[in-house]
Motif scaffolding. Structure first.
Motif, PDB file in Angstrom:
ATOM      1  N   SER A 164       0.829  -1.208   0.000  1.00 28.11           N
ATOM      2  CA  SER A 164       0.000   0.000   0.000  1.00 28.11           C
ATOM      3  C   SER A 164       0.861   1.255   0.000  1.00 28.11           C
ATOM      4  CB  SER A 164      -0.932   0.000   1.218  1.00 28.11           C
ATOM      5  OG  SER A 164      -1.903  -1.009   1.109  1.00 28.11           O
ATOM      6  N   VAL A 168       1.542   4.266  -3.396  1.00 31.67           N
ATOM      7  CA  VAL A 168       1.288   5.719  -3.380  1.00 31.67           C
ATOM      8  C   VAL A 168       2.545   6.500  -3.001  1.00 31.67           C
ATOM      9  CG1 VAL A 168      -1.173   5.483  -2.914  1.00 31.67           C
ATOM     10  CG2 VAL A 168       0.433   5.566  -0.989  1.00 31.67           C
ATOM     11  N   SER A 169       3.690   5.834  -3.086  1.00 27.76           N
ATOM     12  CA  SER A 169       4.936   6.495  -2.670  1.00 27.76           C
ATOM     13  C   SER A 169       5.294   7.687  -3.555  1.00 27.76           C
ATOM     14  CB  SER A 169       6.095   5.484  -2.661  1.00 27.76           C
ATOM     15  OG  SER A 169       6.267   4.919  -3.955  1.00 27.76           O
ATOM     16  N   ILE A 171       3.082   9.821  -4.652  1.00 26.44           N
ATOM     17  CA  ILE A 171       2.077  10.871  -4.452  1.00 26.44           C
ATOM     18  C   ILE A 171       2.512  11.766  -3.302  1.00 26.44           C
ATOM     19  CG2 ILE A 171      -0.319  11.354  -3.832  1.00 26.44           C
ATOM     20  CD1 ILE A 171      -1.131   8.734  -5.104  1.00 26.44           C
ATOM     21  N   ASP A 172       2.696  13.037  -3.596  1.00 28.66           N
ATOM     22  CA  ASP A 172       3.088  14.030  -2.590  1.00 28.66           C
ATOM     23  C   ASP A 172       1.821  14.779  -2.180  1.00 28.66           C
ATOM     24  OD1 ASP A 172       4.002  16.176  -1.105  1.00 28.66           O
ATOM     25  OD2 ASP A 172       5.837  16.390  -2.290  1.00 28.66           O
ATOM     26  N   ARG A 173       1.264  14.388  -1.050  1.00 23.45           N
ATOM     27  CA  ARG A 173      -0.014  14.969  -0.650  1.00 23.45           C
ATOM     28  C   ARG A 173       0.087  16.473  -0.418  1.00 23.45           C
ATOM     29  NH1 ARG A 173      -4.438  15.745   2.300  1.00 23.45           N
ATOM     30  NH2 ARG A 173      -6.111  14.187   2.147  1.00 23.45           N
ATOM     31  N   ARG A 201      -6.124  11.700  -6.994  1.00 25.47           N
ATOM     32  CA  ARG A 201      -4.878  11.179  -6.408  1.00 25.47           C
ATOM     33  C   ARG A 201      -4.911  11.302  -4.881  1.00 25.47           C
ATOM     34  NH1 ARG A 201      -2.171  13.589 -10.957  1.00 25.47           N
ATOM     35  NH2 ARG A 201      -1.027  15.136  -9.738  1.00 25.47           N
ATOM     36  N   LEU A 202      -5.499  12.399  -4.399  1.00 24.90           N
ATOM     37  CA  LEU A 202      -5.621  12.552  -2.947  1.00 24.90           C
ATOM     38  C   LEU A 202      -6.516  11.466  -2.359  1.00 24.90           C
ATOM     39  CD1 LEU A 202      -6.025  16.413  -2.357  1.00 24.90           C
ATOM     40  CD2 LEU A 202      -4.053  14.974  -1.831  1.00 24.90           C
ATOM     41  N   PHE A 205      -4.629   8.203  -2.264  1.00 22.77           N
ATOM     42  CA  PHE A 205      -3.648   8.249  -1.177  1.00 22.77           C
ATOM     43  C   PHE A 205      -4.326   7.994   0.164  1.00 22.77           C
ATOM     44  CE2 PHE A 205      -1.173  10.363   2.091  1.00 22.77           C
ATOM     45  CZ  PHE A 205       0.127   9.982   1.796  1.00 22.77           C
ATOM     46  N   ASP A 206      -5.451   8.675   0.396  1.00 19.86           N
ATOM     47  CA  ASP A 206      -6.153   8.540   1.678  1.00 19.86           C
ATOM     48  C   ASP A 206      -6.700   7.122   1.863  1.00 19.86           C
ATOM     49  OD1 ASP A 206      -5.597  11.149   2.271  1.00 19.86           O
ATOM     50  OD2 ASP A 206      -7.556  11.914   1.640  1.00 19.86           O
ATOM     51  N   GLN A 208      -5.445   4.329   0.657  1.00 19.35           N
ATOM     52  CA  GLN A 208      -4.340   3.432   0.976  1.00 19.35           C
ATOM     53  C   GLN A 208      -3.839   3.647   2.401  1.00 19.35           C
ATOM     54  OE1 GLN A 208      -4.808   1.165  -1.123  1.00 19.35           O
ATOM     55  NE2 GLN A 208      -2.768   0.915  -1.961  1.00 19.35           N
ATOM     56  N   MET A 209      -3.831   4.899   2.855  1.00 23.55           N
ATOM     57  CA  MET A 209      -3.415   5.163   4.235  1.00 23.55           C
ATOM     58  C   MET A 209      -4.411   4.581   5.231  1.00 23.55           C
ATOM     59  SD  MET A 209      -0.490   6.573   4.173  1.00 23.55           S
ATOM     60  CE  MET A 209      -0.203   5.531   2.740  1.00 23.55           C
TER      61      MET A 209
END
Length: 268
Positions: A164, A168-169, A171-173, A201-202, A205-206, A208-209
């Motif tokens: 996970s 998304v590594s 992706i720079d939130r 993309r946000l 990212f969320d 996966q987190m």
């Protein structure tokens, strides 16, 4: 990683013991003689030799099976569990080596800490088990195999964390949020399309987190359960009639923990 909690349940152990006892030479060879004697009787009629082979082979096969199943059944069952446990141990060591490398690359400190905790708690469980039971006992190998499964399940979750985080590594939130702020008020079809992609993309990212947090929480439950079972094992008086019942309940709790985790993983 592949493991099956049913593999060390009493019914499975009994089935494996039966299978092993039926394939031992003292069972198999007399049974073959009896079968040949029976076949000869069918083709050539009843005779002293054929009847003797049939009856003698059957009697010897039954006697050999009885010896292997009832007298040596415990040893066969213990060897089965030991083989299964050692297969889990190989998987565990391979998984640890892989995860140490991958998690370090991702700077996943929380995952690395959990990996170390699983190792520490498994070692403590093993130490307590060695103090309470002989390593040649069936019960010893059953308990240790179940702890191996809990450990492997935790490693499986950490593998999910690794995947996970890796997905998304790139992706720079913070950078995406900053760009969205700069675009605030810009009205055009292109700007709206860009905002839509950035929000997508946000969201990814969320999501996966959130999955990572769920896997961490699941592992924390497993770590706590290992502590509880270790403490129960340490406090169990195996000379008491309730010892087997108490520890069987503890093993059932570990089994439920693993099976619930596997069902949850299949739904994700």
């Amino acid at each position: 990683m592949t493991f099956d909690t049913k593999a060390i349940k009493p019914a499975k152990i009994k089935a494996e013991t039966l299978k092993t006892s039926l394939t031992q030479p003292v069972t198999l060879y007399p049974a073959l003689v009896g079968f040949l004697g029976g076949a000869a009787t069918m083709f050539f009629g009843v005779g002293g030799a054929t009847l003797g082979a049939l009856v003698g082979g059957a009697v010897l096969a039954l006697g050999g099976w009885s010896w292997e199943y009832f007298a040596k059944g415990g040893a066969h069952a213990n060897r089965y569990i030991e083989r299964y446990r050692k297969a889990l141990e190989v998987q565990r060591k391979q998984a640890i080596a892989h995860l140490n490398t991958e998690l370090s690359k991702l700077n996943a400190d929380d995952a690395i800490q959990q990996l170390q905790l699983f190792q520490k708690k498994f070692e403590i469980f093993n130490q307590v088990l060695n103090r309470k039971l002989q390593s040649t006992e069936l019960t010893y190998n059953r308990y240790l195999a179940m702890a191996e499964q809990v450990y492997l399940n935790g490693l499986d979750n950490l593998e999910g964390v690794s995947l996970s985080l890796q997905s998304v590594s790139a992706i720079d939130r913070a950078a995406i949020e900053s760009k969205l702020q700069r675009m605030d008020g810009v009205v055009s079809a292109e700007a709206e399309r860009t905002r839509e992609q950035l929000r997508g993309r946000l969201q990814l990212f969320d999501e996966q987190m959130q999955r990572v947090r769920s896997l961490y929480a699941e592992n924390e439950e497993a770590l706590t359960k290992l502590d509880q079972v270790s403490a129960r094992l340490a406090n169990t008086d195996f000379s008491s009639g309730r010892a087997a019942m108490d520890m069987e309940q503890a093993i059932k709790e570990l089994t439920t923990l693993i099976e619930n985790s596997q069902q949850y993983a299949q739904k994700k």
